[in-house]
Write an enzyme that holds these catalytic residues in place. Structure first.
Site, mmCIF file in Angstrom:
data_model
loop_
_atom_site.group_PDB
_atom_site.id
_atom_site.type_symbol
_atom_site.label_atom_id
_atom_site.label_comp_id
_atom_site.label_asym_id
_atom_site.label_seq_id
_atom_site.Cartn_x
_atom_site.Cartn_y
_atom_site.Cartn_z
ATOM 1 N N HIS A 180 -11.750 -1.761 1.614
ATOM 2 C CA HIS A 180 -11.100 -0.286 0.986
ATOM 3 C C HIS A 180 -12.476 -0.083 -0.434
ATOM 4 O O HIS A 180 -12.348 0.960 -1.021
ATOM 5 C CB HIS A 180 -10.039 0.397 0.938
ATOM 6 C CG HIS A 180 -9.814 2.193 0.866
ATOM 7 N ND1 HIS A 180 -8.513 2.427 0.471
ATOM 8 C CD2 HIS A 180 -10.439 2.403 1.348
ATOM 9 C CE1 HIS A 180 -9.060 3.605 1.086
ATOM 10 N NE2 HIS A 180 -10.614 3.780 1.461
ATOM 11 N N CYS A 233 -5.064 4.231 -3.917
ATOM 12 C CA CYS A 233 -6.196 3.089 -3.482
ATOM 13 C C CYS A 233 -7.339 2.449 -3.984
ATOM 14 O O CYS A 233 -7.713 1.870 -4.444
ATOM 15 C CB CYS A 233 -6.600 3.583 -1.827
ATOM 16 S SG CYS A 233 -4.779 4.027 -1.254
ATOM 17 N N LYS A 241 1.966 9.748 -5.450
ATOM 18 C CA LYS A 241 0.468 9.276 -5.087
ATOM 19 C C LYS A 241 -0.463 10.504 -5.571
ATOM 20 O O LYS A 241 -0.482 11.648 -5.182
ATOM 21 C CB LYS A 241 0.243 8.900 -3.581
ATOM 22 C CG LYS A 241 -1.352 8.203 -3.128
ATOM 23 C CD LYS A 241 -1.514 7.837 -1.756
ATOM 24 C CE LYS A 241 -2.668 7.142 -1.540
ATOM 25 N NZ LYS A 241 -2.574 6.597 -0.483
ATOM 26 N N ASP A 249 0.382 -1.010 -0.319
ATOM 27 C CA ASP A 249 -0.091 0.124 0.302
ATOM 28 C C ASP A 249 0.817 1.003 0.275
ATOM 29 O O ASP A 249 1.485 1.696 0.807
ATOM 30 C CB ASP A 249 -0.651 0.114 1.248
ATOM 31 C CG ASP A 249 -2.303 1.039 0.888
ATOM 32 O OD1 ASP A 249 -2.227 1.555 0.159
ATOM 33 O OD2 ASP A 249 -3.111 0.999 1.823
ATOM 34 N N ASP A 250 0.875 2.278 -1.123
ATOM 35 C CA ASP A 250 1.793 3.661 -1.193
ATOM 36 C C ASP A 250 2.793 2.646 -1.173
ATOM 37 O O ASP A 250 4.050 3.634 -0.674
ATOM 38 C CB ASP A 250 1.540 4.228 0.108
ATOM 39 C CG ASP A 250 -0.132 4.732 -0.456
ATOM 40 O OD1 ASP A 250 -0.658 4.443 -0.885
ATOM 41 O OD2 ASP A 250 -0.697 5.515 0.872
ATOM 42 N N ASP A 277 -0.568 -0.516 -5.146
ATOM 43 C CA ASP A 277 -1.497 -0.080 -5.424
ATOM 44 C C ASP A 277 -1.153 1.042 -6.748
ATOM 45 O O ASP A 277 -2.209 1.671 -6.405
ATOM 46 C CB ASP A 277 -1.905 -0.166 -4.078
ATOM 47 C CG ASP A 277 -2.281 1.293 -3.477
ATOM 48 O OD1 ASP A 277 -0.988 1.220 -3.045
ATOM 49 O OD2 ASP A 277 -3.086 1.421 -2.080
ATOM 50 N N ASN A 278 -0.384 1.729 -6.006
ATOM 51 C CA ASN A 278 -0.013 3.069 -6.456
ATOM 52 C C ASN A 278 0.898 3.509 -6.074
ATOM 53 O O ASN A 278 1.569 3.363 -4.664
ATOM 54 C CB ASN A 278 -0.911 4.286 -5.843
ATOM 55 C CG ASN A 278 -1.935 4.366 -4.137
ATOM 56 O OD1 ASN A 278 -2.698 3.921 -4.099
ATOM 57 N ND2 ASN A 278 -0.872 4.550 -3.689
ATOM 58 N N HIS A 324 1.691 2.244 4.114
ATOM 59 C CA HIS A 324 1.117 2.932 4.005
ATOM 60 C C HIS A 324 0.835 3.822 5.265
ATOM 61 O O HIS A 324 1.383 3.044 6.448
ATOM 62 C CB HIS A 324 -0.359 3.097 4.024
ATOM 63 C CG HIS A 324 -1.717 4.242 3.381
ATOM 64 N ND1 HIS A 324 -1.799 5.038 4.752
ATOM 65 C CD2 HIS A 324 -1.931 3.715 2.190
ATOM 66 C CE1 HIS A 324 -2.740 5.900 4.127
ATOM 67 N NE2 HIS A 324 -2.878 4.972 2.896
ATOM 68 N N LYS A 333 -6.055 -5.248 3.200
ATOM 69 C CA LYS A 333 -7.319 -4.274 3.090
ATOM 70 C C LYS A 333 -8.087 -4.880 2.596
ATOM 71 O O LYS A 333 -7.772 -5.481 1.499
ATOM 72 C CB LYS A 333 -6.038 -3.160 2.549
ATOM 73 C CG LYS A 333 -7.047 -1.620 2.079
ATOM 74 C CD LYS A 333 -6.090 -0.483 1.769
ATOM 75 C CE LYS A 333 -6.147 0.154 1.067
ATOM 76 N NZ LYS A 333 -5.379 1.663 1.328
#
Ligand SMILES: *[C@@H]1O[C@H](CO)[C@@H](O)[C@H](O)[C@H]1NC(C)=O
Ligand SMILES: *[C@@H]1O[C@H](CO)[C@@H](O)[C@H](O)[C@H]1NC(C)=O
Ligand SMILES: *[C@@H]1O[C@H](CO)[C@@H](O)[C@H](O)[C@H]1NC(C)=O
Ligand SMILES: *[C@@H]1O[C@H](CO)[C@@H](O)[C@H](O)[C@H]1NC(C)=O
Ligand SMILES: *[C@@H]1O[C@H](CO)[C@@H](O)[C@H](O)[C@H]1NC(C)=O
Ligand SMILES: *[C@@H]1O[C@H](CO)[C@@H](O)[C@H](O)[C@H]1NC(C)=O
Ligand SMILES: *[C@@H]1O[C@H](CO)[C@@H](O)[C@H](O)[C@H]1NC(C)=O
Length: 532
Positions: A124, A67, A301, A28-29, A279-280, A216, A122
């Site tokens: 989301h 996300c 991001k 994540d991130d 994810d990004n 994240h 996660k």
């Protein structure tokens, strides 16, 4: 008659046994420059790197810039803006929204063909109603957080409402708050993944998605969190914040090693596909800064520059043919659904944006993907990739849209030894025991997956609502040279393409909506479902 039945039974058995297990790991991130297979000497990720070197590194893997849109695209095989899940802000816990119920999600496809489907981590993409939750959308079980992120130890998630900060616990075991859990969440998820693999009944194939909270940021006031003894191991990292980030990454990298080891211990490693993606892009700067770095890419991001959407990706299996261990073709987050279904021998659905790359990756053929779009109608920016070119237009934050991250990568003294990290890793021992022994010559692959640019002292093109910037992202991956004046016809053509896409965009309400009915205080201080 009997023999026909027996034959059918055998065929069914063989088909079932043939289907590969799939372990899909999501960071994540995570920034481009936060894994050492992209060249970082500061943050060493030997387990992830060895997966990349012995599997296939996806050198041009793209996602959405945030996300909720990325995860919606991953689960549906459709661009997020076509299903109303695009843009900023991502889903909050106080917004009654989710992936539309008429869409079939990735785990449901796998469940339909006999897979055991498990989600750890996660979600989301909708949590206000029970119907939006993973266990109602194709997952047999879910252990994890339902929103965007959480505290790594307390599992709390905070929103800033007009009345002040509102906080609640967001870790659930299926429909129930998981009050009994203790520990650092990256370890907790890893242990859970290892136990799912250990206890898996191999009479059906496994689809396991491990969607980590890491790396994240957590809530305001405690953005970066890692066990102090791991942070102490990162004293070569100059930036004190990034030192904590490096420890978060170490935990994530260990997780990948331990999950693959569990596949080996279970005896299913030869029939399992493992993927690892972000994810990004990383959030190097601004709100919810996690001190990630996408350097030398431009942007972070929340931007349509390469730093926001071109991210780490890899695919691993011992059965991949023909691998030069690097695939240069375009792949988009929407492509996983058809690609993985194809790997499982199932024809992908026709009405999606994703493209099946299974054969082309296996045969090292060029990608069939030519175009990719990024549309955020709330921030009002967009980008279109067409062949070697990329058009960026609209309102992109200028602070976010520069080459961030360079000032985070400082090292005190000598960097730790990469070769030693590789040789000491769990992944190295696993590969060794299955005959994929690594030698230092294999590490030359690292050169192929590292991007270098000169980004110094160039005036950058920043687009506006009326103007666009055009880049050749093959020759200039760091988006430093605007070519819009050189190729005005191409600009017009790509603008027309983008306008066609914008017409397909489903309006979604924005900006943030905070429904007081979601208040955790109404649910024993948890972010539980709040719409009946
Ligand atoms: C690799 O090639 C072998 C032999 O041609 C084939 O049996 C196998 O299915 C192929 N694997 C993949 C992943 O395509
Ligand atoms: C890696 O780079 C070298 C030198 O540029 C090149 O010869 C080789 O083909 C590349 N390998 C891959 C897998 O791209
Ligand atoms: C290997 O790749 C070549 C082209 O790069 C292709 O012709 C061949 O069919 C591939 N083999 C397999 C088993 O996929
Ligand atoms: C790093 O440099 C960027 C770009 O100049 C700047 O916006 C950011 O505040 C700097 N960050 C740190 C931690 O110094
Ligand atoms: C390492 O490189 C050798 C050739 O030098 C090759 O035979 C071997 O397959 C490579 N190992 C892996 C794990 O890719
Ligand atoms: C990568 O390439 C550089 C030259 O560009 C070379 O000095 C270095 O040894 C190479 N690294 C590996 C691991 O092959
Ligand atoms: C309410 O929350 C507390 C923790 O604050 C927990 O121990 C308790 O089990 C929860 N009660 C119910 C009914 O879930």
């Amino acid at each position: 008659m009997l023999s026909i039945i027996v034959t059918i039974a055998i065929v069914a058995l063989v088909c079932k046994a043939d289907k590969p297990n799939i372990v899909f790991i999501i960071a994540d991130d995570l920034g481009w420059d936060d894994v050492s297979f992209h060249g970082s000497d500061q943050i060493l990720t030997p387990n992830i790197d060895l997966l990349a070197y012995s599997g296939v590194t996806l050198g041009r893997y793209y996602s959405h810039a945030i996300c909720t849109p990325s995860r919606s695209a991953l689960l549906t095989g459709k661009y997020s803006y076509k299903i109303g899940m695009q843009g900023y802000p991502p889903l909050t816990m106080s917004d009654d929204r989710g992936i539309p119920m008429d869409l079939k999600l990735l785990p449901q496809y796998f469940k339909d063909i006999g897979y055991s489907t498990q989600l750890i981590g996660k979600w989301h993409v909708g949590a206000s109603r029970a119907e939006y939750l993973p266990t109602n959308r194709g997952f047999d079980s879910h252990f994890g957080h339902r929103g965007g992120y959480m505290d790594y130890y307390e599992y709390t998630y905070e929103e800033l409402w007009s009345i002040g900060h509102v906080s609640g616990m967001t870790l659930f075991r299926n429909l129930t708050p998981a009050w009994d859990v203790e520990g650092y969440i990256t370890d907790v998820y890893t242990d859970h993944a290892v136990s799912v693999i250990k206890n898996h009944d191999t009479s059906s194939p496994l689809f396991l998605m491990v969607a980590h909270n890491a790396p994240h940021s957590a809530n305001d006031g405690a953005l970066l969190q890692a066990p102090p003894e791991i942070v102490r191991q990162m004293r070569h990292v100059e930036s004190p914040e990034r030192r904590i980030f490096a420890a978060m990454m170490k935990k994530l990298d260990d997780s990948v090693g331990n999950i693959v080891k569990a596949l080996h211990d279970k005896g299913i490693i030869h029939n399992t596909i493992v993927t690892f993606i972000s994810d990004n892009g990383g959030m190097s700067y601004g709100q919810f800064n996690n001190f990630a770095s996408n350097y030398p890419f431009r942007g972070i991001k929340l931007t349509p520059y390469e730093g926001g959407i071109r991210v780490a990706g890899l695919l691993w299996s011992t059965n991949l043919n023909n691998t030069s261990h690097y695939w240069d073709g375009y792949m988009h987050v929407t492509d996983w659904l058809p690609t993985l279904l194809s790997a499982a021998g199932v024809k992908p659905p026709p009405d999606i944006d994703g493209i099946d790359h299974w054969k082309n990756i296996n045969s090292n053929l060029p990608s069939e993907r030519q175009t990719m779009f990024e549309i955020d109608d709330t921030s009002e920016y967009a980008s279109a990739i067409y062949g070697d070119y990329k058009l960026v237009t609209g309102d992109v934050d200028k602070g976010y849209g520069i080459h961030q991250g360079n000032n985070l990568t400082g090292i005190i003294g000598k960097p730790p030894s990469y070769v030693k990290a590789i040789l000491d890793s769990t992944m190295y021992r696993v590969l060794d025991s299955i005959g994929l022994t690594f030698n230092t010559a294999n590490l030359s692959l690292r050169n192929n997956t590292t991007i270098k640019c000169d980004v110094s002292s160039v005036p950058l093109c920043h687009p506006s609502k009326e103007t666009s910037c055009l880049f050749n992202i093959k020759e200039d991956p760091c988006e430093t040279r605007d070519l819009s004046a050189t190729y005005p016809d191409l600009v017009l053509r790509m603008q027309a393409q983008l306008e066609q896409e914008v017409k397909k965009t489903i309006f979604r309400k924005g900006p943030v909506f905070r429904d007081p009915l979601s208040a955790p205080s109404r649910f024993n201080y948890t972010w539980d479902v709040w719409v009946k």
